[in-house]
Each structure stands twice: as structure tokens, then as C-alpha cells.
Design a protein around this motif. Structure first.
Motif, PDB file in Angstrom:
ATOM      1  N   ALA A  65       1.161  -1.380  -0.190  1.00 17.55           N
ATOM      2  CA  ALA A  65       0.353  -0.502   0.014  1.00 17.55           C
ATOM      3  C   ALA A  65       0.748   1.529  -0.218  1.00 17.55           C
ATOM      4  N   LEU A  77      -7.742   0.447   4.722  1.00 23.28           N
ATOM      5  CA  LEU A  77      -7.387   0.781   2.836  1.00 23.28           C
ATOM      6  C   LEU A  77      -8.109   1.666   2.207  1.00 23.28           C
ATOM      7  N   TYR A 111      -9.234   1.724  -1.692  1.00 19.63           N
ATOM      8  CA  TYR A 111      -8.815   1.524  -3.034  1.00 19.63           C
ATOM      9  C   TYR A 111      -8.639   2.563  -4.421  1.00 19.63           C
ATOM     10  N   LYS A 131      -4.236   0.534  -7.058  1.00 22.39           N
ATOM     11  CA  LYS A 131      -3.764   0.907  -5.889  1.00 22.39           C
ATOM     12  C   LYS A 131      -3.572   0.657  -4.571  1.00 22.39           C
ATOM     13  N   TYR A 132      -3.575   0.611  -3.889  1.00 19.12           N
ATOM     14  CA  TYR A 132      -3.962   0.565  -2.132  1.00 19.12           C
ATOM     15  C   TYR A 132      -3.480   1.659  -1.719  1.00 19.12           C
ATOM     16  N   GLU A 133      -4.511   2.784  -0.817  1.00 20.15           N
ATOM     17  CA  GLU A 133      -3.772   3.836  -0.027  1.00 20.15           C
ATOM     18  C   GLU A 133      -3.954   3.778   1.288  1.00 20.15           C
ATOM     19  N   ALA A 134      -2.691   3.399   1.813  1.00 19.59           N
ATOM     20  CA  ALA A 134      -2.631   3.489   3.673  1.00 19.59           C
ATOM     21  C   ALA A 134      -2.922   4.133   4.682  1.00 19.59           C
ATOM     22  N   GLN A 150       5.953   2.918  -0.352  1.00 18.96           N
ATOM     23  CA  GLN A 150       5.476   1.678  -0.689  1.00 18.96           C
ATOM     24  C   GLN A 150       5.167   0.400   1.005  1.00 18.96           C
ATOM     25  N   VAL A 181     -11.211  -4.104   0.604  1.00 14.45           N
ATOM     26  CA  VAL A 181      -9.819  -5.413   0.206  1.00 14.45           C
ATOM     27  C   VAL A 181     -11.053  -6.539  -0.535  1.00 14.45           C
TER      28      VAL A 181
END
Length: 558
Positions: free
Chosen positions: A284, A304, A306, A316-319, A358, A370
Motif C-alpha cells: 500500500a 485501506l 482502493y 493501488k491501495y492507500e494506507a 510503499q 479488500v
């Protein structure tokens, strides 16, 4: 469908392919297109005689019950679920049901959280052992003894730090004779976590001698919650049914282990741990900078998000951080999708995880953002426990004939370097003739972590001569920005021990300007050369790539 085929016939034509009139039936499909045996399922075609339907250690799912019904098995022997007791300790804890209004007293958040978590794991029977004050030493001790006698696993919270009231380890070790396997963890949260085993003599009526497992977790609710996910759940999965296949028919088990592991016990435990299923993982991107802890790597609770990019179909995923990460602030776990694995900060070098970088996230909640993740990985393949898989490119150099394409060299290299941590994802070949331009081009264009140049190709084509090897090494030397003379010498000694003629060839080990590691070894001494440095290669690649390169993003395992 389902009817028995009469003995004189060997083919069925679907009714959809037929035209039926009053006195005749016409098959629309040309006869030449109808094969003997079409649309017939022979007896035993789904499951051959003597084939294994379910192996020992299988965790039964709905489809397994259908399989058993298909083969006429109506009863099977199963293992009972391990009993897991949850005990809260501390004189600051309020008895259940009282309002949190008393000065110096707090509600017990750990027990309801952990008991509920254990139910979601579906691999144990949770048992509520209540709250015991740490002011009453004898009562606490008797409660623990009773719990260990009736439970397979004991989870306690509180009393494992460094204060004078932190007496749990003293009871376990000094009074009960339990063995401590670890008493501090290099991680945040959860540093005081202690893991012990206790040998039960089976004194209770109907009980048997067995090894009991004890997780003494910190009293802070976030620490207890995170450690339950990271340590307790995989352990219960192993107890419940993730024994590796090679042990499925053996009598050795966790309950039979003693404190002084034999070599066989050690092999058994190692195989269990390697096969333990841990959380699903994703990489992420950080949308904002996060401060790194200078003392410990951190499991940072995150939500998370999306992100779908319109161009090229990339995603991508952002945290996103869940806010203040104090170990007492259970709100940081609320709505969290996972644990962001942050490395330990390095004062003067790197004390922030920067936006755009990342990092691995251990997904603790499946569904919603997710939803595509359904199961975990083996610990052996886990990104956050060890560095990511090292990607390897092979380049074969022969005298004057391009070596034929085969998989023997890839298999040899993956076997030598350990298939579980290294993968050959590309293979190229060139001849000594014109070696400089072609070899340089091949090595610099590889999108891998490690490039291994092998001089010679075995029995099928001529191997390079001593002079040719000098041409190869001369072509490679300008590509190396930093030589590892110690590893080169070690690899050369290994090659010579494998084949004395390898002493005539130059062995090179070093780092290219883009961070790739380059190794050049003779084919005739390949086994000895790689075996002698394989323990250093992965670490060297990780260091060369840095903490956020192609394999270093998770280089913070404890």
C-alpha cells in the motif's frame, strides 16, 4: 443425465443435437464429428481407486462433506478444537457490569475483545476465565493452575511489564516451572509479550500429560489485540490443522513436545511454523508522511482505500492511519483494515515514512475495501517476516554456440539458493564471440535483483576457455560499481572445492550502479560457488536495494 448406458453402446448424443419427428430421429451433428465415448462419464473417472480423498490434518469445509458422501463415508475421526482460556489480571480493573465512574478503576476491554476474536478465528473453543486482581497472589496462582489443567492454551493480559505488580512471569516460572521461550519482542505494540510452555502431569481426573501453551500478553488493549492477531491466531491454526504433510501420519505433536527439543522435535516445529498461515498481505502507498519509531519496528493500524486509475487499468491501495497509535487507544483498531508494517527509524538517516512510499500491510479484516483477498500466505512466503522474494536472472556464456533452452540450469540455481526465497524469472544466453556488447546489454537490461552469469553450459556445448573467461570478466568489471572481494574469494574457494579446474577462472561478485547484484561463476564449479555464499546473497541484495527498493520495503523483520 445420470442414466446407466446400455452395454451395447459407447456414445451418447445430447437431445439438443437431435430432431425428433413422429417416426424418426435425426442427428444434426455429422457422424464424423461424433467421437466414441462422447458424453459418457466412465465409472471411477472422478476419483480413481485407492486415491486419497482427504488427508490427515485437513480442516473440514462443506465441500469435504460432499466428497465423503460421494465415496460412502458417513463417519470420520476428527480432532477436538483446542480450549483457549482468557484471563484478565490487574487491581485497576472493574468487575463486569459496573459503570466506569470509580477513580483509578477502568473497565476490562481485553477479555470481551479477545473472546470475540477467538470466536471469529473458528479454530478453538474460547473460555472466559474472568478477572483476578494482582493483589491476591495466591488466588491468581490457583486460578492459573486450574486454567492450565482444563485448557490447552492460556491467554493472560497484564502483569508482564517491569513494575512491582507485574508478577505473571514469576508465577509461571518460579511457582509452576514453566519454560520461557521469549519474554520481549522487538515490535510496537506488544514489547512485553511473553510466551511460555508448561508441562502438565495430568493430575486432574480424566486428564492426560500434555504441554500447555501460555501467551502472557500486555495489559494495554491495543497491544493485546494486535498480538492476538499476529501470534495467537497462527498458533491456533497450527494446533487445529495446519500440520505439514510429511508429519500427517506421525505420532509427534505439540502436546508431546518436551522443553528440551530433540532434533526431530526441532524439525517438526520448524516445519509447523513455516507452514503456518498468516494474514493476507498487500503493498500500500502512504498518502501522508508517518513518523517512524526510533526504537522498534511498528504495526501501525490503517484504513485501506482502493484507488483505481483510469489509464492503463492500474490500481493501488492507500494506507490511511487510524490516528493516534497509543497502545491504550483501542479506537485505533476500530475500522482498521490492517497493520501497516513500518521499519524502525534510524536517527540521522530516516525517521519518517514518506508519502508515496510503499509498505506491506497485513490485512486483518477481509471484505469491503479488500474484498478480493480471501486467504493468507504461508509464513515462509510472508513479506513482513522476511524480505520479498529475490528475483534472479541467469546469463549463460558458451564458447561459440548459443546453448539450447532447457530448465536444468534454473532448477540447479533455485535449488542451490533455496527455492523459497529466490526465483529465476529470466534466462539469456550469448557466446564469447562479441561478448562485450551483448553481455553488457543483457546484464544492464535485466529487471531483477540478482544477475548470475554462468561461464559454460555443461556437456552439450563447448565451455569457455581460460582466455575466454578473461574476456567475460573484463566485460563485466566496468559494470560493477562496488566489488565484494570477500564474497568473490569465498565463492571461488567453493567453486574450487567442487571442481579444482575452477581455480583457472575469475569469480566476480559485486553491485551494479542501479543496485542489482552481479555474480559471475564457472558452470563447472557452480554448486560449490553458490552454496558457499547463498547465506550472504539475500542480505547483500537487501542492503544494496535499501529499505524501499525492489526487495527492501519490508526489511525490518525482528
Amino acid at each position: 443425465t445420470g442414466a446407466v448406458v446400455p452395454s451395447k453402446y459407447d456414445t451418447v448424443v445430447p437431445v439438443e443435437e437431435c430432431v425428433v419427428s413422429e417416426n424418426r430421429l435425426q442427428i444434426k451433428t455429422p457422424c464424423k464429428n461424433i467421437e466414441s465415448g462422447a458424453w459418457i462419464r466412465p465409472v471411477g473417472c472422478d476419483m480413481a481407486a485407492e486415491s486419497v480423498i482427504l488427508s490427515t490434518g485437513t480442516v473440514l469445509e462443506p465441500v469435504h462433506l460432499g466428497l465423503l458422501a460421494q465415496v460412502g463415508v458417513h463417519e470420520v475421526d476428527i480432532c477436538r478444537l483446542p480450549k483457549v482460556g482468557v484471563l484478565s489480571t490487574g487491581n485497576e480493573l472493574l468487575p463486569d457490569g459496573l459503570p466506569p465512574t470509580m477513580t483509578g478503576r477502568i473497565p476490562d476491554a481485553n477479555r470481551p475483545t479477545l473472546l470475540s476474536k477467538l470466536h471469529t478465528y473458528r479454530n478453538c473453543v474460547p473460555i472466559d476465565l474472568g478477572i483476578v486482581s494482582d493483589d491476591d497472589y495466591s488466588k491468581l496462582k490457583s486460578t492459573i493452575i486450574s486454567a492450565l489443567d482444563s485448557c490447552d492454551v492460556l491467554i493472560s493480559t497484564g502483569g508482564v511489564s517491569m513494575g512491582e505488580k507485574d508478577i505473571m512471569e514469576s508465577i509461571f516460572v518460579n511457582d509452576l516451572g514453566a519454560a520461557v521461550h521469549f519474554g520481549r519482542l522487538h515490535m510496537k505494540p506488544g514489547k512485553p509479550t511473553t510466551f511460555l510452555t508448561w508441562k502438565s502431569e495430568g493430575t486432574r481426573v480424566g486428564s492426560k500429560a500434555a504441554t500447555k501453551l501460555i501467551f502472557a500478553l500486555p495489559g494495554n488493549p491495543v497491544s493485546a489485540t494486535v498480538c492476538a492477531d499476529l501470534l495467537v491466531r497462527p498458533c491456533l491454526d497450527m494446533l487445529h490443522g495446519s500440520l505439514p504433510p510429511e508429519y500427517s501420519s506421525e505420532t509427534v505433536s505439540v502436546s508431546s513436545l518436551d522443553y528440551n527439543f530433540s532434533e526431530e522435535d526441532e524439525r517438526f516445529v520448524t516445519a509447523m511454523v513455516d507452514n503456518a498461515i498468516v494474514h493476507p498481505e498487500i503493498m500500500a502507498v502512504l498518502p501522508k508522511d508517518l513518523k517512524l519509531d526510533k526504537e522498534r519496528p511498528e504495526y501501525h493500524r490503517v484504513k485501506l482505500k482502493y484507488i483505481a486509475e483510469q489509464r492503463g487499468g492500474k490500481h493501488k491501495y492507500e494506507a490511511w492511519s487510524t490516528g493516534v497509535q497509543r497502545s491504550s487507544r483501542l479506537m485505533s483498531c476500530c475500522d482498521a483494515d490492517g497493520l501497516l508494517c513500518l521499519p524502525q527509524g534510524k536517527p540521522g538517516e530516516k525517521m519518517k515514512a514518506l508519502a508515496g512510499e510503499q509498505y506491506p500491510v497485513l490485512v486483518t479484516r477481509i471484505g469491503g475495501t479488500v474484498a478480493g483477498l480471501t486467504s493468507g500466505k504461508k509464513l515462509l512466503d510472508s513479506m513482513h517476516v522476511s524480505a520479498k522474494m529475490v528475483k534472479v536472472s541467469l546469463v549463460q556464456v558458451s564458447e561459440d554456440i548459443i546453448p539450447p533452452s532447457d530448465t536444468s540450469l534454473e532448477e540447479r540455481v533455485e535449488h542451490l539458493l533455496d527455492y523459497d526465497t529466490h526465483r529465476v524469472i529470466g534466462k539469456s544466453a550469448c557466446t564469447v564471440k562479441g561478448v562485450v556488447p551483448s553481455l553488457v546489454s543483457i546484464c544492464t537490461s535485466q529487471k531483477t535483483d540478482l544477475v548470475i552469469v554462468v561461464c559454460g553450459s555443461g556437456d552439450t556445448t563447448p565451455s569457455p576457455t581460460f582466455v575466454s573467461n578473461l574476456e567475460v570478466s573484463s566485460a563485466l568489471r566496468p559494470l560493477i560499481s562496488k566489488f565484494s572481494d570477500a564474497m568473490s574469494l569465498q565463492a571461488r574457494r567453493g567453486a574450487v572445492s567442487d571442481n579444482p579446474l575452477s581455480a583457472l577462472f575469475e569469480v566476480l561478485v559485486g553491485f551494479m550502479a542501479d543496485g542489482k547484484m552481479l555474480v559471475c561463476v564457472p558452470n563447472d564449479g557452480l554448486e560449490g560457488a553458490l552454496s558457499s555464499i547463498k547465506g550472504l546473497l539475500k542480505h547483500a541484495v537487501s542492503v544494496s536495494q535499501g529499505p524501499h527498493g525492489s526487495i527492501g520495503a519490508s526489511h525490518h523483520s525482528q
